[in-house]
Enzyme design. Sequence first.
Site, PDB file in Angstrom:
ATOM      1  N   THR A   1       0.834  -1.210   0.000  1.00 59.23           N
ATOM      2  CA  THR A   1       0.000   0.000   0.000  1.00 59.23           C
ATOM      3  C   THR A   1       0.863   1.254   0.000  1.00 59.23           C
ATOM      4  O   THR A   1       2.017   1.222   0.436  1.00 59.23           O
ATOM      5  CB  THR A   1      -0.964   0.024   1.208  1.00 59.23           C
ATOM      6  OG1 THR A   1      -1.766   1.194   1.134  1.00 59.23           O
ATOM      7  CG2 THR A   1      -0.234   0.016   2.537  1.00 59.23           C
ATOM      8  N   ARG A   2       0.286   2.333  -0.520  1.00 60.69           N
ATOM      9  CA  ARG A   2       0.951   3.643  -0.480  1.00 60.69           C
ATOM     10  C   ARG A   2       0.027   4.666   0.151  1.00 60.69           C
ATOM     11  O   ARG A   2       0.268   5.859   0.098  1.00 60.69           O
ATOM     12  CB  ARG A   2       1.350   4.113  -1.885  1.00 60.69           C
ATOM     13  CG  ARG A   2       0.307   3.927  -2.952  1.00 60.69           C
ATOM     14  CD  ARG A   2       0.650   4.665  -4.221  1.00 60.69           C
ATOM     15  NE  ARG A   2      -0.017   5.938  -4.246  1.00 60.69           N
ATOM     16  CZ  ARG A   2      -1.212   6.146  -4.804  1.00 60.69           C
ATOM     17  NH1 ARG A   2      -1.870   5.172  -5.397  1.00 60.69           N
ATOM     18  NH2 ARG A   2      -1.755   7.344  -4.782  1.00 60.69           N
TER      19      ARG A   2
ATOM     20  N   HIS B   1      -7.432   2.218   6.146  1.00 61.42           N
ATOM     21  CA  HIS B   1      -8.680   2.427   6.870  1.00 61.42           C
ATOM     22  C   HIS B   1      -9.329   1.064   7.093  1.00 61.42           C
ATOM     23  O   HIS B   1      -8.739   0.030   6.804  1.00 61.42           O
ATOM     24  CB  HIS B   1      -9.577   3.391   6.095  1.00 61.42           C
ATOM     25  CG  HIS B   1      -8.920   4.722   5.865  1.00 61.42           C
ATOM     26  ND1 HIS B   1      -8.618   5.570   6.903  1.00 61.42           N
ATOM     27  CD2 HIS B   1      -8.464   5.322   4.734  1.00 61.42           C
ATOM     28  CE1 HIS B   1      -8.019   6.648   6.419  1.00 61.42           C
ATOM     29  NE2 HIS B   1      -7.906   6.525   5.109  1.00 61.42           N
TER      30      HIS B   1
ATOM     31  N   HIS C   1      -9.351  -1.544   4.232  1.00 64.39           N
ATOM     32  CA  HIS C   1      -8.075  -2.242   4.008  1.00 64.39           C
ATOM     33  C   HIS C   1      -7.839  -3.283   5.095  1.00 64.39           C
ATOM     34  O   HIS C   1      -7.310  -4.356   4.838  1.00 64.39           O
ATOM     35  CB  HIS C   1      -6.910  -1.252   4.018  1.00 64.39           C
ATOM     36  CG  HIS C   1      -7.113  -0.094   3.107  1.00 64.39           C
ATOM     37  ND1 HIS C   1      -7.529   1.138   3.551  1.00 64.39           N
ATOM     38  CD2 HIS C   1      -6.981   0.014   1.773  1.00 64.39           C
ATOM     39  CE1 HIS C   1      -7.632   1.952   2.544  1.00 64.39           C
ATOM     40  NE2 HIS C   1      -7.319   1.302   1.436  1.00 64.39           N
TER      41      HIS C   1
ATOM     42  N   ARG D   1      -8.081  -3.853  -6.566  1.00 64.51           N
ATOM     43  CA  ARG D   1      -8.597  -3.126  -7.728  1.00 64.51           C
ATOM     44  C   ARG D   1      -7.576  -2.043  -8.092  1.00 64.51           C
ATOM     45  O   ARG D   1      -7.036  -1.379  -7.210  1.00 64.51           O
ATOM     46  CB  ARG D   1      -9.917  -2.480  -7.303  1.00 64.51           C
ATOM     47  CG  ARG D   1     -10.658  -1.833  -8.409  1.00 64.51           C
ATOM     48  CD  ARG D   1     -11.951  -1.224  -7.872  1.00 64.51           C
ATOM     49  NE  ARG D   1     -12.736  -0.691  -8.960  1.00 64.51           N
ATOM     50  CZ  ARG D   1     -12.492   0.479  -9.521  1.00 64.51           C
ATOM     51  NH1 ARG D   1     -11.507   1.251  -9.089  1.00 64.51           N
ATOM     52  NH2 ARG D   1     -13.244   0.901 -10.526  1.00 64.51           N
TER      53      ARG D   1
END
Length: 570
Positions: free
Chosen positions: A197-198, A202, A205, A291
């Site tokens: 992740t970047r 929340h 996730h 996605r």
Amino acid sequence: MGAFKEAHGGELKDLYLPAAQRDEEKRRARDMRSWDMTMRQLCDIELLLNGAFSPLEGFMVEEDYDRVVDEMRLASGVLWPMPITLDVTEEFASSVKEGETIALRDQEGVLIATLEIASIWRPDKTREAKEVFKTVDLAHPGVRYLMNEAHPVYIGGRLRGVEAPTHYDFKHLRDTPREVRNRFQKLGWRKVVAFQTRNPMHRAHFELTFRAAKDVEANLLLHPVVGMTKPGDVDHFTRVRCYEHVLAHYPEQTTMLSLLPLAMRMGGPREALWHAIIRKNYGCTHFIVGRDHAGPGVDSQGKPFYGPYDAQRLMKEHEEELDITMVPFKNMVYVEDRAQYMPEDEVDESMRTLSLSGTELRRRLQEGVDIPEWFSFPEVVEELRRTHPPRHKQGFTVFFTGLSGSGKSTIANALMIKLMEMGGRPVTLLDGDIVRKHLSSELGFSKEHRDLNILRIGFVASEITKNGGVAICAPIAPYAETRRKVREMIQPHGGFIEVHVATPLEVCEERDRKGLYAKARAGIIKGFTGIDDPYEVPENPEMRIDTTQLTPDLAAHRIIVKLESLGYIR
Ligand code: PPS
């Protein structure tokens, strides 16, 4: 199949010299030509040296680069989707030759590695953009970096590592692939699913990663990127504090957090493959692809660069060869009636779902509006609020641009006084003349010098804005591209309000307060903006003001009203 497996053999490349040889290499390096690496190159070299980019043994040579660009394979046939190249200036390239060894240093001059040059070439960047990113649109951050930031010549060759790039932050969360593998082994984690992740994490996730780990009966590695991400992203300091809060929500002993100093290219499908290879090198057996993985956003026509599930498709094609299992994930949405998150495709029409877009989240942060608990964890929201104060507490820059004599300085002065009267933030005026006296006294009016001058103003204004102050800039700033760069320097830190003082040339010339137009017409001054030098009219400034019929007082007042409507003052 198998080429990748064989090349790895599960083994990591460790490009560091044995400890005993490092001092000798440092001594040798004193006589070598030195290249001071860019931020991107420092990220790349760290992952080359520690084996995260195994099987690479250095920056790519032309043969590898060509095949990677065209076919996603190294010259040996091993799958590798992303060019990893050392880009240098023409000047540096012409000072070295193949066979020579050069010293690669960090921005403080510390020797990181030496590189034996095997290949020097001038890449066709358009081809690289088309093949790797499938576009030449500069709205793509990877393309923009390639075209605007990357130097024109590439140098390739093997690396001999001397010292890992230094990090002063979050040392307890920085691990090499070897260290991560060892920790997995020690903990007895035989199956591990990695999450890339970047963004701040929340609840969606959290739910997604939790489900992924449960589905494949694996432990979880949260592996956020802290090198370079998409310009405008939340800074990694804030994000890591958020991740630490999220980590506490997983069942004990199930999940690990480690930071990845990767420089992302936002290359969508190709980038997803690359991310998977890296996680494989860190010892993971599974990799979550959601996605629009590593998506660069939308193009200049407003269309997405890649389809939402293109990355999953490409991963699927190569999954077996990569020897890491993809855990594909659909978007997670909050189902209100059930008070839980579910994958988009499991929700039927009768269910009421809630969602909050990134834009809406930013708006709520900016305006200090409530962020619901179903969306995020209160500690995460608190952390984000600390670094994203509402607009009336942020710094901002008002950047005037326009012809000489258009009224920039006068309005800028009036605006400064009005803002000082209101109080609350320190105000700094960076007027064209002031800057040319104190910051740019050696510069003239060539394009190169004007650009330098504007970038210096942008730099100072961005520091002021970052620290919560107000910068008022009033140069001519005739070039659109340079103004865009200044905007990019400032916007991540606060407000940027571009005001085009659009007083027509005839009026400016008629006023001719400094007598310069007369001199320019007479050919005494050459290259005068508007006469024999260009002025590129801003296409989308926040405001346009023509002072032909407007007093400075009214013009400054209009800007105050605009600042109020944008929420910067109240
Ligand atoms: S730039 O292009 O943004 O770097 O220019 P700037 O720093 O604002 O400086 C503009 C002032 O310098 C005077 N001057 C000239 N302007 C334009 N072209 C040429 N060749 C030139 N030579 C001197 C001019 O007085 C500008 O002042 P302003 O305040 O704009 O009238």
